[in-house]
Scaffold this motif. Sequence first.
Motif, PDB file in Angstrom:
ATOM      1  N   UNK A 150       0.820  -1.214   0.000  1.00  0.00           N
ATOM      2  CA  UNK A 150       0.000   0.000   0.000  1.00  0.00           C
ATOM      3  C   UNK A 150       0.855   1.265   0.000  1.00  0.00           C
ATOM      4  N   UNK A 151       2.101   1.186   0.517  1.00  0.00           N
ATOM      5  CA  UNK A 151       2.994   2.339   0.479  1.00  0.00           C
ATOM      6  C   UNK A 151       3.403   2.657  -0.961  1.00  0.00           C
ATOM      7  N   UNK A 152       3.720   1.614  -1.728  1.00  0.00           N
ATOM      8  CA  UNK A 152       4.110   1.814  -3.131  1.00  0.00           C
ATOM      9  C   UNK A 152       2.927   2.337  -3.934  1.00  0.00           C
ATOM     10  N   UNK A 228     -18.084  10.589  -0.986  1.00  0.00           N
ATOM     11  CA  UNK A 228     -18.016   9.384  -1.823  1.00  0.00           C
ATOM     12  C   UNK A 228     -16.727   8.626  -1.570  1.00  0.00           C
ATOM     13  N   UNK A 229     -15.638   9.375  -1.409  1.00  0.00           N
ATOM     14  CA  UNK A 229     -14.357   8.731  -1.099  1.00  0.00           C
ATOM     15  C   UNK A 229     -14.436   8.007   0.239  1.00  0.00           C
ATOM     16  N   UNK A 230     -15.003   8.655   1.252  1.00  0.00           N
ATOM     17  CA  UNK A 230     -15.101   8.042   2.586  1.00  0.00           C
ATOM     18  C   UNK A 230     -15.941   6.775   2.509  1.00  0.00           C
ATOM     19  N   UNK A 231     -17.021   6.803   1.736  1.00  0.00           N
ATOM     20  CA  UNK A 231     -17.890   5.620   1.610  1.00  0.00           C
ATOM     21  C   UNK A 231     -17.209   4.477   0.869  1.00  0.00           C
ATOM     22  N   UNK A 232     -16.167   4.788   0.102  1.00  0.00           N
ATOM     23  CA  UNK A 232     -15.459   3.738  -0.635  1.00  0.00           C
ATOM     24  C   UNK A 232     -14.461   2.992   0.246  1.00  0.00           C
ATOM     25  N   UNK A 233     -14.211   3.508   1.455  1.00  0.00           N
ATOM     26  CA  UNK A 233     -13.275   2.874   2.386  1.00  0.00           C
ATOM     27  C   UNK A 233     -13.985   1.823   3.224  1.00  0.00           C
ATOM     28  N   UNK A 295     -10.254   8.396  14.309  1.00  0.00           N
ATOM     29  CA  UNK A 295     -10.697   7.830  13.030  1.00  0.00           C
ATOM     30  C   UNK A 295     -10.810   8.910  11.952  1.00  0.00           C
ATOM     31  N   UNK A 296     -11.218  10.116  12.351  1.00  0.00           N
ATOM     32  CA  UNK A 296     -11.266  11.230  11.393  1.00  0.00           C
ATOM     33  C   UNK A 296      -9.858  11.526  10.895  1.00  0.00           C
ATOM     34  N   UNK A 297      -8.896  11.543  11.822  1.00  0.00           N
ATOM     35  CA  UNK A 297      -7.509  11.822  11.456  1.00  0.00           C
ATOM     36  C   UNK A 297      -6.968  10.750  10.507  1.00  0.00           C
ATOM     37  N   UNK A 301      -5.662  11.300   6.729  1.00  0.00           N
ATOM     38  CA  UNK A 301      -4.319  10.860   6.355  1.00  0.00           C
ATOM     39  C   UNK A 301      -4.375   9.975   5.110  1.00  0.00           C
ATOM     40  N   UNK A 302      -5.353   9.059   5.087  1.00  0.00           N
ATOM     41  CA  UNK A 302      -5.512   8.174   3.941  1.00  0.00           C
ATOM     42  C   UNK A 302      -5.823   8.979   2.687  1.00  0.00           C
ATOM     43  N   UNK A 303      -6.676   9.989   2.822  1.00  0.00           N
ATOM     44  CA  UNK A 303      -7.039  10.833   1.685  1.00  0.00           C
ATOM     45  C   UNK A 303      -5.825  11.577   1.144  1.00  0.00           C
ATOM     46  N   UNK A 304      -4.991  12.099   2.055  1.00  0.00           N
ATOM     47  CA  UNK A 304      -3.796  12.830   1.633  1.00  0.00           C
ATOM     48  C   UNK A 304      -2.797  11.901   0.958  1.00  0.00           C
ATOM     49  N   UNK A 305      -2.621  10.694   1.535  1.00  0.00           N
ATOM     50  CA  UNK A 305      -1.648   9.754   0.991  1.00  0.00           C
ATOM     51  C   UNK A 305      -2.065   9.230  -0.386  1.00  0.00           C
ATOM     52  N   UNK A 306      -3.366   9.129  -0.626  1.00  0.00           N
ATOM     53  CA  UNK A 306      -3.863   8.625  -1.910  1.00  0.00           C
ATOM     54  C   UNK A 306      -4.045   9.721  -2.942  1.00  0.00           C
ATOM     55  N   UNK A 307      -3.734  10.948  -2.579  1.00  0.00           N
ATOM     56  CA  UNK A 307      -3.844  12.043  -3.547  1.00  0.00           C
ATOM     57  C   UNK A 307      -5.273  12.480  -3.823  1.00  0.00           C
TER      58      UNK A 307
END
Length: 310
Positions: A150-152, A228-233, A295-297, A301-307
């Motif tokens: 997932x890092x790559x 929509x992004x949050x619901x996809x997680x 969980x919000x944080x 973080x996931x959103x930032x890392x995935x662009x």
Amino acid sequence: MKLVVNAIIQRELKALIIPLQDYWSHINLIDLSRVCLSPALDHQSDGVSFAQQTARWWHKYQKELTDFFANPQVLHLLGDFRKWLLRQSCEFEQEGGCVGGIVIHGNYPYCSPRCWHHDLDDRLSHVNWLLRFGLQTIASHRHSKQIDIDHVVSWAVINHVADLLPEMLVAEFNQVPLPSIHNQMVPMPTDILARHVKPINLTVEPEPPAMFMVKPKAQRFQSEKYLQFVRSLPCVITGKSEGVEAHHLIGHGVSAMGTKTHDLFTFPLSHDEHMNLHQIGWQAWEKQHSSQIEYVFRTLMKACELGVFN
């Protein structure tokens, strides 16, 4: 990187023998000049640590990852590979006989660092230097010595080269099968990844007009795309991916009766877990599952890392 191995104790010699033949392909990316020994924990008794499993995944996709890093667009994003190579020691340094400075041996970028003397040696390199450079560079961006799939993928998404990732690697990341002759209806893994990662055009106003008002009216940030992004997680509690809802943070002084906080302050919950939170109250729910803010944080973080944010 950490390895859990079965050591052989030679008490009469007061020595500890660590056989590495089964692990050598996994540890040739690291420097073994210093080794830290400690007893294995109970959950590591099978001889396989998390770091060792991490090493195995890149070893499995060694060729595919090397070709990915060799792509001119990807290699440019990683940095100056030539300069990095010239800072390394000769790959045959331990054999002795090194003479002169470091030169780049072989066809770029499938090359290695050697001294003038060993540059005349026809032996193949025993280290995949391009793979080492790529993995170390991505790990350094995360300020970590360990790296996982997932890092790559996250690095590739952030740098807009996810479409160049090996399909086999993305298939494992998405946990989906590859299309086959018998199942051609299965979409390509990179297409699945592209559907899940949709950038949000987030405009930042450094000096909004409201800053110059005596009593500005508070505005609520809304973004259906982010929801929509949050619901996809997957749900942060159950791990389920179906029927996920975006829960808005409540309590903690950010919400009032009948109002919702900003859409950025959300995290994914399954429908049942979402209903449970509202039924028992946020304070009781947090006693069971930790703070909503955490969980919000993690979601941000996931959103930032995935662009997600352009």
